[in-house]
Design an enzyme around this catalytic site. Structure first.
Site, PDB file in Angstrom:
ATOM      1  N   TRP B 322      -1.177  -0.309   9.184  1.00 36.63           N
ATOM      2  CA  TRP B 322      -0.830   0.948   8.518  1.00 36.63           C
ATOM      3  C   TRP B 322      -1.130   0.861   7.021  1.00 36.63           C
ATOM      4  O   TRP B 322      -1.538   1.836   6.393  1.00 36.63           O
ATOM      5  CB  TRP B 322       0.658   1.245   8.745  1.00 36.63           C
ATOM      6  CG  TRP B 322       1.167   2.440   7.986  1.00 36.63           C
ATOM      7  CD1 TRP B 322       1.094   3.743   8.373  1.00 36.63           C
ATOM      8  CD2 TRP B 322       1.823   2.447   6.714  1.00 36.63           C
ATOM      9  NE1 TRP B 322       1.664   4.550   7.421  1.00 36.63           N
ATOM     10  CE2 TRP B 322       2.119   3.779   6.385  1.00 36.63           C
ATOM     11  CE3 TRP B 322       2.188   1.437   5.801  1.00 36.63           C
ATOM     12  CZ2 TRP B 322       2.758   4.143   5.209  1.00 36.63           C
ATOM     13  CZ3 TRP B 322       2.827   1.805   4.634  1.00 36.63           C
ATOM     14  CH2 TRP B 322       3.112   3.135   4.350  1.00 36.63           C
ATOM     15  N   HIS B 323      -0.941  -0.351   6.475  1.00 37.33           N
ATOM     16  CA  HIS B 323      -1.184  -0.518   5.043  1.00 37.33           C
ATOM     17  C   HIS B 323      -2.659  -0.358   4.684  1.00 37.33           C
ATOM     18  O   HIS B 323      -2.979   0.030   3.567  1.00 37.33           O
ATOM     19  CB  HIS B 323      -0.682  -1.886   4.559  1.00 37.33           C
ATOM     20  CG  HIS B 323       0.788  -1.893   4.292  1.00 37.33           C
ATOM     21  ND1 HIS B 323       1.706  -2.115   5.281  1.00 37.33           N
ATOM     22  CD2 HIS B 323       1.497  -1.670   3.159  1.00 37.33           C
ATOM     23  CE1 HIS B 323       2.925  -2.054   4.755  1.00 37.33           C
ATOM     24  NE2 HIS B 323       2.823  -1.775   3.474  1.00 37.33           N
ATOM     25  N   GLY B 324      -3.524  -0.676   5.594  1.00 31.71           N
ATOM     26  CA  GLY B 324      -4.942  -0.520   5.280  1.00 31.71           C
ATOM     27  C   GLY B 324      -5.821  -0.969   6.425  1.00 31.71           C
ATOM     28  O   GLY B 324      -5.454  -1.850   7.202  1.00 31.71           O
ATOM     29  N   PHE B 472      -2.875   3.329   0.398  1.00 31.65           N
ATOM     30  CA  PHE B 472      -2.340   3.272   1.757  1.00 31.65           C
ATOM     31  C   PHE B 472      -2.058   4.675   2.270  1.00 31.65           C
ATOM     32  O   PHE B 472      -1.642   4.843   3.359  1.00 31.65           O
ATOM     33  CB  PHE B 472      -1.075   2.417   1.802  1.00 31.65           C
ATOM     34  CG  PHE B 472      -1.282   1.070   1.190  1.00 31.65           C
ATOM     35  CD1 PHE B 472      -2.444   0.355   1.484  1.00 31.65           C
ATOM     36  CD2 PHE B 472      -0.407   0.537   0.287  1.00 31.65           C
ATOM     37  CE1 PHE B 472      -2.667  -0.884   0.904  1.00 31.65           C
ATOM     38  CE2 PHE B 472      -0.622  -0.696  -0.284  1.00 31.65           C
ATOM     39  CZ  PHE B 472      -1.746  -1.405   0.020  1.00 31.65           C
TER      40      PHE B 472
END
Lengths: 384, 472
Positions: B322-324, B472
Site C-alpha cells: 500500500w505504501h508504494g 503513497f
C-alpha cells in the site's frame, strides 16, 4: 455557566480573533499592497511569472504545470517574501553561522567564498600540460609583441589562504598541483611575469595598517587594492624602465553608508542585521603629479579589478583608453567593461604599455578566460 | 496543494477559514466541500473528476446496498469495493505489474508489452481506504448511509486529510458531519497543533531530510562508510517521523479549526517496547484500518498459530505494498510482519522481562526497516544495509553547517524520546477544557504564533518542501 468559564470563553474568543487576523494579515498586505517589497542583493528570480503566463491553456491547467509555475510566481511576488528571506537568513546566521547565499560561508568572523576544497586540493587542476602550453603561448605572444609590452599575471589574494586557520582542517590541505602553485611556478621558471599578491598579502596581513580584505568581503578592500596597484606600478617601472604614475591617495573618514564593495559578501547574505566591518578604511584619490605618465593597459580580469575600477583608482593610474575586459567577455560584464572587438585586437595590443591578467586563485582554473589562446592565434599563428 | 506551501498558508487557509466562520451553519459543509475540491484539484485537476465520479457512484451504490438484502446486498458491496480497488490498482500498481511482466517476458526472449506510464493521483491510497471504510461500515450495519451527497463528498474530500490522512473511518466522523461544536478554545488548540506540525515539517524534517539525503545518496565514486550509513539512516528515521507526524498534526489542527476532531495518528512510536507496540503507535489510523478491515476479516487471532502468522504476513505484505508499488516496500512490509510473528512467538515476552533493552532494540529494528524503505531501488537498499552492517569505515562526510544538522538531530531526538510532543499536545488540548489559566492560554498560543511565524518565514523563503508521504 460559571463566571470563570464565561471569562475564559470571552478571552478565547478574543484570542481566536487575533489569530484569525494574524492568518489573514499576509493576504491583506498582498491584496492591498500595503508594503513595498524589501530590496534584496544578488538575487535572481526565475522568470516564473513569464512562464506561468505563457502556459495558459486548458492542457497545462489539467496536467498541473500551470499551477506549479503559478505557485512559484505567487511565492516570488509576495510582498513579505524579501523580509522573510532576511529574517530566515538572520536566524540561520545568528544560530548556526549559516550564510544562505551561493558559495558563501562564514567561519570565525570572516566571510569566505568557495568554501569547498576544490581549488586547494587541486581537484579543479587544469593539468600540467595545459598550464605549460599556456605559458609557452604567453612566451610566444611576448616575443611577437616585443619585450617592451610585458604580459603580467597577477594573482589576487584569497581569504582561504589569508585566514586558513579559521577554516575546518580538511579544507586547508594543499598540493603543489593546484592551479595557483603550478601556474606561478611555470611562469617563473619561464621568466614570465607573475605577481603573487596572495603570498604578499599573507606576508603583510598581520602588520598592515588597514584591513587588506574586509571581514564581510570576498575581494580585497579599497586599501588592499590600492597598495596592490601601487606595487604593480613599482613592478612595471622596475621591469620596463618607465616612470609610470603611482596611485595618489589618502585615508578619509568612513562614509555613513558602509563600504559596499568591501562588504560584498555581507550584502549578498541579505541579513536583517548585517555585521559590517568597522575596521575598514575609506580612501580618496587625488592627482597632483601630472608630470608622470599613466599606464595604458589591457586588463583582463575578474571582479577584483572592479574594486580598482569603480572607486577612482583606475583613473588615477591608468589612461582613459586602457581597457578592462571583464573575464575576457566570457561573463556578462557591468559598467564600463570593454571587450576587444575584432579589427582592433592586434592594433590595440601593440599600443599598450602592458597586459595585465588579474585573477583570483579560484578563477585560475580558467586562466585568462581564453585571452591567451585568442592572442596566440591572432598574433602568432596568423602572423606566421 | 501542500500545507507547507505559500499558496496554502497565505491564501487558501485564511480565506477558507474566514469564509467558514462567517457563513451560516447550513452552508458550512458545502463551503468545505468547495474548498476541498479546489485544494485537491490545484495539483492535477484531471484526477479530481475521476475521484468525484467514483465517489458519486459509491454514494448511490451504497444507498442501493443499504436498501437491499441477501446476495444483492453483497453484489453491491462487491461492485463498490471492486470499483475503488480497481482504481487503486490501475493508478498505483499497473506500472509495477507491467514493469515486472516485461522483465519476465524480456528474460524469456518474448516481446514486451508496450505501455505508457500511468500517473499516480496524489492521495489515492488514503482516498481508497477511507471510501472502503464507508462502504464496509454501512454493509456491516455499523452506520446508516449518508443521505446527502454533498455531505458524503465533503467527508471523502475533506481537505485536511485527503492527501495523507489520518485515515478517518466513517463511523468516527459521522456525528461530526452535521453536528460539530466550534468553540474558540478548540480553534486555538487547532492553531497551536497546526503550528507545531508545521514547525515539525518545515524546521526539523526539511533540515534533517537534506542531511539524510546527502549521506544516503553520496556522490558517485564516494563509498558509503558504516558510520555514514548509520548516521544517514538515523537522520532519515527522524525525518520520516517528523515529516509524517508533522503532516498529521497539521491535519488534526486544521480539523480542530473547522470544528472536527480527527483521530490521532502517532503516539511516540520510537519509544515502543516491541514492534507490535510500534504498530500501535505509528500511523495508528492505518494500523486500525488494517486490523478492522483486513486482519479481523481474515480470521484475526482466531484459529491455529500458523493461521495467525499467515494473517499477519498477509496484512503486512499488503501494508507494505500500500505504501508504494516497489519491491522495497513489499520487503519492508514482510520484514515488519516477520518481527510481529517473532513477537508472538517469544520476543515480546522476552522484551517485557528486559525493559531496559526493549526500546533501543525495537528502535534498531525499526531503523533497519527504514533502510528498506528510504529508496525504491532494491540494490540501493541492499548497499545501505551492507554498509550499515559492514562495520567498515568510521568517517562521516562533513557538510557545511554540520553544527546546524547536529543541532536539529539532537533536538529531534529529544522530542522523540523525551515525550516532549505529548507535553505540547497536552498543553494545547488544555484549551478544550476551560480549566486552563489565562497565562497558560497566552503562553500556549504565543508558542503557536512563534512556531507559525518562524515556519512561515522558512516556507516563504524556500523552494524545496515535499512531504514524504505524498507519494503513497
Amino acid at each position: 455557566m460559571s463566571k470563570k468559564v464565561k471569562y475564559h470563553e470571552t478571552f478565547a474568543k478574543f484570542l481566536k480573533l487575533a489569530i484569525m487576523s494574524l492568518l489573514l494579515l499576509p493576504f491583506i498586505i498582498q491584496v492591498l499592497k500595503l508594503k513595498e517589497a524589501y530590496p534584496l542583493h544578488g538575487v535572481q528570480f526565475s522568470n516564473a511569472e513569464k512562464y506561468a503566463d505563457s502556459l495558459k491553456g486548458s492542457e497545462n491547467y489539467f496536467n498541473g504545470s500551470w499551477q506549479q509555475l503559478k505557485s512559484y510566481q505567487i511565492q516570488e511576488n509576495l510582498l513579505i517574501r524579501n523580509v522573510s528571506i532576511k529574517i530566515r537568513n538572520q536566524i540561520d546566521f545568528s544560530l548556526f553561522n549559516k550564510v544562505n547565499a551561493q558559495n558563501l560561508y562564514y567561519y570565525g568572523n570572516q566571510f569566505f567564498r568557495f568554501y569547498c576544497v576544490d581549488y586547494h586540493e587541486g581537484i579543479l587542476f587544469m593539468g600540467e600540460d595545459e598550464i605549460k602550453e599556456k605559458v609557452q603561448k604567453i612566451k610566444a605572444i611576448t616575443y611577437a609583441l616585443g619585450d617592451s609590452i610585458p604580459i603580467i599575471t597577477a594573482i589576487a589574494p584569497t581569504k582561504s589562504y589569508l585566514y586558513s586557520d579559521l577554516l575546518p582542517e580538511y579544507n586547508t590541505k594543499e598540493t603543489e598541483y593546484s592551479n595557483y602553485r603550478y601556474i606561478k611556478k611555470t611562469l617563473l621558471e619561464n621568466n614570465m611575469h607573475c605577481i603573487d599578491f596572495n603570498q604578499w598579502f599573507m606576508d603583510i596581513n598581520t602588520t598592515s595598517i588597514a584591513p587588506l580584505m574586509g571581514t564581510g568581503g570576498v575581494h580585497w578592500s579599497r586599501y588592499g587594492a590600492t597598495i596592490a596597484m601601487d606595487s604593480l606600478i613599482n613592478y612595471l617601472n622596475e621591469h620596463t624602465n618607465n616612470d609610470f604614475k603611482k596611485p595618489e591617495w589618502r585615508f578619509v573618514q568612513e562614509e555613513e553608508v558602509p563600504n559596499v564593495n568591501d562588504n560584498d559578501a555581507v550584502y549578498v547574505s541579505n541579513l536583517k542585521c548585517p555585521p559590517f566591518d568597522n575596521e575598514l578604511r575609506n580612501i580618496a584619490y587625488y592627482e597632483t603629479d601630472s608630470s608622470r605618465k599613466k599606464v595604458k593597459a589591457l586588463i583582463v580580469a575578474d571582479s577584483f579589478f572592479d574594486v580598482v575600477s569603480y572607486f577612482g583608482l583606475r583613473n588615477n593610474i591608468f589612461t582613459e583608453d586602457s581597457k578592462f575586459d571583464y573575464y575576457y567577455g566570457t561573463q556578462p560584464g557591468i559598467g564600463e567593461n570593454q571587450h576587444l572587438e575584432e579589427g582592433i585586437f592586434e592594433e590595440y595590443l601593440t599600443s599598450v604599455d602592458c597586459i595585465i591578467i588579474l585573477s583570483a586563485v579560484v578563477n585560475l582554473e580558467n586562466y585568462s578566460w581564453g585571452f591567451i589562446d585568442e592572442a596566440y592565434k591572432r598574433l602568432v599563428l596568423e602572423e606566421v | 496543494m501542500v500545507f507547507s506551501s505559500v499558496i496554502f498558508l497565505i491564501y487558501f487557509l485564511p480565506i477558507t477559514l474566514a469564509v467558514y466562520h462567517l457563513i451560516p451553519k447550513s452552508l458550512k459543509n458545502i463551503w468545505i466541500l468547495i474548498a476541498s475540491i479546489a485544494f485537491y484539484s490545484w495539483g492535477a485537476p484531471t484526477f479530481v473528476f475521476v475521484l468525484l465520479m467514483s465517489t458519486i457512484i459509491d454514494f448511490y451504490a451504497v444507498q442501493k446496498m443499504d436498501k437491499s438484502a441477501g446476495p444483492i446486498r453483497k453484489r453491491w458491496l462487491i461492485f463498490s469495493i471492486s470499483m475503488n480497488l480497481g482504481l487503486l490498482m490501475y493508478f498505483k500498481y499497473s506500472n509495477f505489474f507491467i514493469e515486472n511482466v516485461n522483465y519476465g517476458l524480456e528474460a524469456a526472449g518474448i516481446s514486451t508489452i508496450s505501455w505508457s506510464e500511468v500517473i499516480l493521483p496524489i492521495g489515492i491510497s488514503f482516498y481508497t481506504f477511507q471510501t472502503l471504510t464507508y462502504i464496509i461500515d454501512v454493509y456491516r450495519k455499523d452506520n446508516r448511509p449518508q443521505q446527502r451527497l454533498h455531505n458524503y463528498l465533503m467527508y471523502i474530500f475533506l481537505f485536511p486529510q485527503i492527501i495523507a490522512g489520518p485515515i478517518i473511518t466513517y463511523k468516527k466522523i459521522v456525528h461530526q458531519i452535521n453536528n460539530r461544536t466550534e468553540k474558540p478554545s478548540l480553534f486555538l488548540a487547532g492553531f497551536v497543533r497546526f503550528s507545531v506540525g508545521l514547525g515539525k515539517k518545515v524546521l526539523i524534517a526539511n533540515t534533517i531530510g537534506y542531511y539524510a539525503h546527502e549521506l544516503l545518496f553520496p556522490d558517485q565514486g564516494i563509498i558509503l562508510t558504516c558510520a555514514a550509513a548509520w548516521l544517514g539512516i538515523l537522520a532519515y528515521t527522524l525525518q520520516i517521523y517528523f515529516d509524517f507526524s508533522g503532516y498529521s498534526d497539521m491535519a488534526i489542527g486544521i480539523g480542530y479549526m473547522f470544528g472536527f476532531k480527527f483521530p490521532e495518528n502517532f503516539d511516540r512510536p520510537y519509544t515502543s517496547y516491541s514492534i507490535s507496540q510500534f504498530w500501535r503507535k505509528w500511523h495508528i489510523t492505518l494500523g486500525e484500518f488494517m486490523k478492522n478491515y483486513l486482519y479481523i476479516p481474515l480470521g484475526g487471532n482466531r484459529g491455529s498459530a500458523l493461521k495467525i502468522y499467515r494473517n499477519l504476513i498477509i496484512v503486512f505484505l499488503l501494508s507494505g505494498f500500500w505504501h508504494g508499488a516497489h519491491w522495497t516496500f513489499i520487503i519492508w512490509g514482510a520484514y515488519h510482519g516477520l518481527w510481529l510473528i517473532l513477537d508472538r512467538l517469544f520476543l515480546e515476552q522476552w522484551l517485557n522481562k528486559v525493559k531496559w533493552i526493549a526500546i533501543p532494540f525495537t528502535f534498531l529494528v525499526v531503523v533497519n526497516g527504514w533502510a528498506l524503505f528510504f529508496t525504491e531501488d532494491i540494490n540501493e537498499a541492499c548497499q545501505q544495509l551492507a554498509a550499515m552492517w559492514s562495520f567498515k569505515g568510521s568517517t562521516i562526510p562533513i557538510l557545511p553547517h554540520q553544527n546546524m544538522y547536529q543541532f536539529y538531530i539532537l533536538l529531534a531526538g529529544l522530542f522523540c524520546f523525551l515525550g516532549l510532543f505529548p507535553a505540547l499536545r497536552q498543553l494545547s488540548d488544555k484549551f478544550v477544557s476551560e480549566r486552563s489559566t489565562i497565562i497558560g492560554q497566552l503562553f500556549t498560543v504565543s508558542t503557536g504564533v512563534f512556531l507559525f511565524l518562524e515556519s512561515l518565514v522558512y516556507v516563504i523563503s524556500s523552494d524545496f518542501n515535499p512531504f514524504i508521504y505524498f507519494k503513497f
